[in-house]
Scaffold this active site. Structure first.
Site, PDB file in Angstrom:
ATOM      1  N   ASP A   9       0.799  -1.234   0.000  1.00 42.81           N
ATOM      2  CA  ASP A   9       0.000   0.000   0.000  1.00 42.81           C
ATOM      3  C   ASP A   9       0.839   1.295   0.000  1.00 42.81           C
ATOM      4  O   ASP A   9       1.404   1.673   1.035  1.00 42.81           O
ATOM      5  CB  ASP A   9      -0.931   0.039   1.222  1.00 42.81           C
ATOM      6  CG  ASP A   9      -1.831  -1.200   1.319  1.00 42.81           C
ATOM      7  OD1 ASP A   9      -1.369  -2.307   0.967  1.00 42.81           O
ATOM      8  OD2 ASP A   9      -2.987  -1.056   1.763  1.00 42.81           O
ATOM      9  N   GLU A  40      -3.968   1.778  -3.213  1.00 43.71           N
ATOM     10  CA  GLU A  40      -5.292   2.181  -2.722  1.00 43.71           C
ATOM     11  C   GLU A  40      -5.246   3.423  -1.832  1.00 43.71           C
ATOM     12  O   GLU A  40      -6.286   4.007  -1.551  1.00 43.71           O
ATOM     13  CB  GLU A  40      -5.955   1.035  -1.940  1.00 43.71           C
ATOM     14  CG  GLU A  40      -5.285   0.742  -0.607  1.00 43.71           C
ATOM     15  CD  GLU A  40      -6.214   0.072   0.401  1.00 43.71           C
ATOM     16  OE1 GLU A  40      -7.371  -0.192   0.064  1.00 43.71           O
ATOM     17  OE2 GLU A  40      -5.761  -0.156   1.526  1.00 43.71           O
ATOM     18  N   ASN A  41      -4.032   3.816  -1.391  1.00 43.66           N
ATOM     19  CA  ASN A  41      -3.934   4.954  -0.462  1.00 43.66           C
ATOM     20  C   ASN A  41      -3.123   6.121  -1.031  1.00 43.66           C
ATOM     21  O   ASN A  41      -2.619   6.953  -0.278  1.00 43.66           O
ATOM     22  CB  ASN A  41      -3.287   4.522   0.855  1.00 43.66           C
ATOM     23  CG  ASN A  41      -4.009   3.382   1.540  1.00 43.66           C
ATOM     24  OD1 ASN A  41      -3.504   2.270   1.627  1.00 43.66           O
ATOM     25  ND2 ASN A  41      -5.214   3.643   2.024  1.00 43.66           N
ATOM     26  N   HIS A  69     -10.186   0.731  -0.225  1.00 47.24           N
ATOM     27  CA  HIS A  69     -10.281   2.180  -0.486  1.00 47.24           C
ATOM     28  C   HIS A  69     -10.496   2.495  -1.964  1.00 47.24           C
ATOM     29  O   HIS A  69     -10.380   3.654  -2.372  1.00 47.24           O
ATOM     30  CB  HIS A  69      -9.017   2.884   0.015  1.00 47.24           C
ATOM     31  CG  HIS A  69      -8.941   2.998   1.506  1.00 47.24           C
ATOM     32  ND1 HIS A  69      -9.758   3.835   2.235  1.00 47.24           N
ATOM     33  CD2 HIS A  69      -8.173   2.340   2.412  1.00 47.24           C
ATOM     34  CE1 HIS A  69      -9.481   3.706   3.531  1.00 47.24           C
ATOM     35  NE2 HIS A  69      -8.530   2.800   3.668  1.00 47.24           N
ATOM     36  N   HIS A 152      -6.123  -8.899   0.379  1.00 46.56           N
ATOM     37  CA  HIS A 152      -6.211  -7.596   1.034  1.00 46.56           C
ATOM     38  C   HIS A 152      -7.195  -7.744   2.200  1.00 46.56           C
ATOM     39  O   HIS A 152      -8.415  -7.665   2.014  1.00 46.56           O
ATOM     40  CB  HIS A 152      -6.701  -6.559   0.016  1.00 46.56           C
ATOM     41  CG  HIS A 152      -6.536  -5.151   0.476  1.00 46.56           C
ATOM     42  ND1 HIS A 152      -5.359  -4.444   0.348  1.00 46.56           N
ATOM     43  CD2 HIS A 152      -7.397  -4.309   1.086  1.00 46.56           C
ATOM     44  CE1 HIS A 152      -5.508  -3.237   0.842  1.00 46.56           C
ATOM     45  NE2 HIS A 152      -6.747  -3.125   1.307  1.00 46.56           N
ATOM     46  N   HIS A 177      -3.014  -4.492   3.230  1.00 42.09           N
ATOM     47  CA  HIS A 177      -4.093  -3.834   3.971  1.00 42.09           C
ATOM     48  C   HIS A 177      -3.731  -3.453   5.407  1.00 42.09           C
ATOM     49  O   HIS A 177      -4.138  -2.394   5.856  1.00 42.09           O
ATOM     50  CB  HIS A 177      -5.395  -4.651   3.980  1.00 42.09           C
ATOM     51  CG  HIS A 177      -6.484  -4.034   4.804  1.00 42.09           C
ATOM     52  ND1 HIS A 177      -7.132  -2.882   4.424  1.00 42.09           N
ATOM     53  CD2 HIS A 177      -7.020  -4.377   6.003  1.00 42.09           C
ATOM     54  CE1 HIS A 177      -8.037  -2.557   5.346  1.00 42.09           C
ATOM     55  NE2 HIS A 177      -7.983  -3.443   6.311  1.00 42.09           N
ATOM     56  N   HIS A 179      -0.874  -2.654   6.568  1.00 39.84           N
ATOM     57  CA  HIS A 179       0.198  -1.645   6.517  1.00 39.84           C
ATOM     58  C   HIS A 179       1.387  -1.987   7.408  1.00 39.84           C
ATOM     59  O   HIS A 179       2.279  -1.169   7.572  1.00 39.84           O
ATOM     60  CB  HIS A 179      -0.318  -0.239   6.855  1.00 39.84           C
ATOM     61  CG  HIS A 179      -1.203   0.349   5.803  1.00 39.84           C
ATOM     62  ND1 HIS A 179      -1.399   1.710   5.645  1.00 39.84           N
ATOM     63  CD2 HIS A 179      -1.965  -0.241   4.839  1.00 39.84           C
ATOM     64  CE1 HIS A 179      -2.239   1.933   4.642  1.00 39.84           C
ATOM     65  NE2 HIS A 179      -2.598   0.759   4.137  1.00 39.84           N
TER      66      HIS A 179
END
Ligand SMILES: [Fe+2]
Ligand SMILES: [Fe+2]
Length: 261
Positions: A9, A40-41, A69, A152, A177, A179
């Site tokens: 991510d 996604e971030n 996200h 994820h 996911h 992190h």
């Protein structure tokens, strides 16, 4: 032997800059053939836009995956339909826009990647990740030499169970996911590389990439706040997977951490 780097991510501008700064050198020094990144971030910590996806692909990423996200940025649901080399989670409802997988190739070898969202402690409407992975593998087997599955998900048990479920049928099952990188990278007995979480690419001096203060304050009083992307201790985190060209099994997996120099 082929080498794949899966980047976890990417969070906000610090994460994007870290990828742009370090990826060309990494690709060269480590002789990496394929780079897949979860993005996604990238848009201020939540979601992605067409312009950001293009800039990440230009910085040396071959395929972009997404997670829960995926729809955080308004308009992305229209832009995603225009983009190659970007896929949304495969187990979202079929009506959702965007590809459910990406196929990339290098040195005459084709790698397919798709993402499944977990369902334990996750809010998204998603079908069973185990059955979805079975279906995707059946569909992709004829189109690709190797299949990489991104899981994820929040729960380590769900990720590990999926790794065992797919052992021997795909080249790697790689978690994202949470992190936070995990210390369990291993090749399972039938040749599938597995890790619970490859970690995020972004600022580690924060809480999962966000500024510390508002997150602590929300834990204390429960009131909503803006969580801005943090700044310090920026790292690129991912998994390096070595793939046997003849068997398409994983020979080796290791966690890769690059600190901002
Ligand atoms: Fe994330
Ligand atoms: Fe996520």
């Amino acid at each position: 032997m082929l080498k794949l780097l899966f980047i976890g991510d990417i969070v906000g501008r610090p994460g994007r800059e870290m990828v742009a700064e370090s990826l060309p050198r990494l690709r060269r020094e480590q002789a990496i053939d394929f780079v897949i990144a979860n993005a996604e971030n990238v848009a201020a910590g939540a979601g992605i836009t067409g312009a950001l996806a293009k800039s990440i692909l230009e910085s040396g990423v071959d395929a972009i995956t997404l997670g829960d996200h995926v729809w955080d940025q308004r308009g992305w649901e229209n832009e995603i339909t225009e983009m190659d080399h970007v896929c949304r989670p495969a187990n979202l409802p079929a009506a959702c826009p965007g590809w459910d997988h990406v196929i990339i190739s290098a040195r005459g070898f084709r790698v397919a990647v798709f993402t499944v969202l977990g369902r334990s402690f996750m809010g998204m409407k998603a079908e069973c990740p185990f059955l979805c992975a079975d279906r995707m593998i059946a569909q992709l087997r004829a189109q690709a030499d190797a299949i990489i599955v991104e899981v994820h998900a929040e729960a380590t048990s769900e990720k590990i169970a999926l790794g065992w479920h797919l052992d021997g049928r795909v080249t790697a099952v790689l978690g994202t996911h949470t992190h936070v990188p995990t210390a369990d990278a291993a090749v399972l007995p039938k040749g599938t590389a597995f890790i619970c979480d490859v970690g995020m690419t972004g600022p580690y001096a924060g809480v999962l990439g966000r500024e510390t203060k508002p997150v602590i304050a929300k834990f204390l009083d429960g009131m909503p706040r803006r969580f801005e992307v943090a700044e310090g201790d920026v790292r690129l985190s991912g998994a390096l997977v070595e793939i046997s060209a003849s068997k398409a099994h994983a020979e080796k997996i290791e966690l890769l951490t690059v600190r901002k120099g």
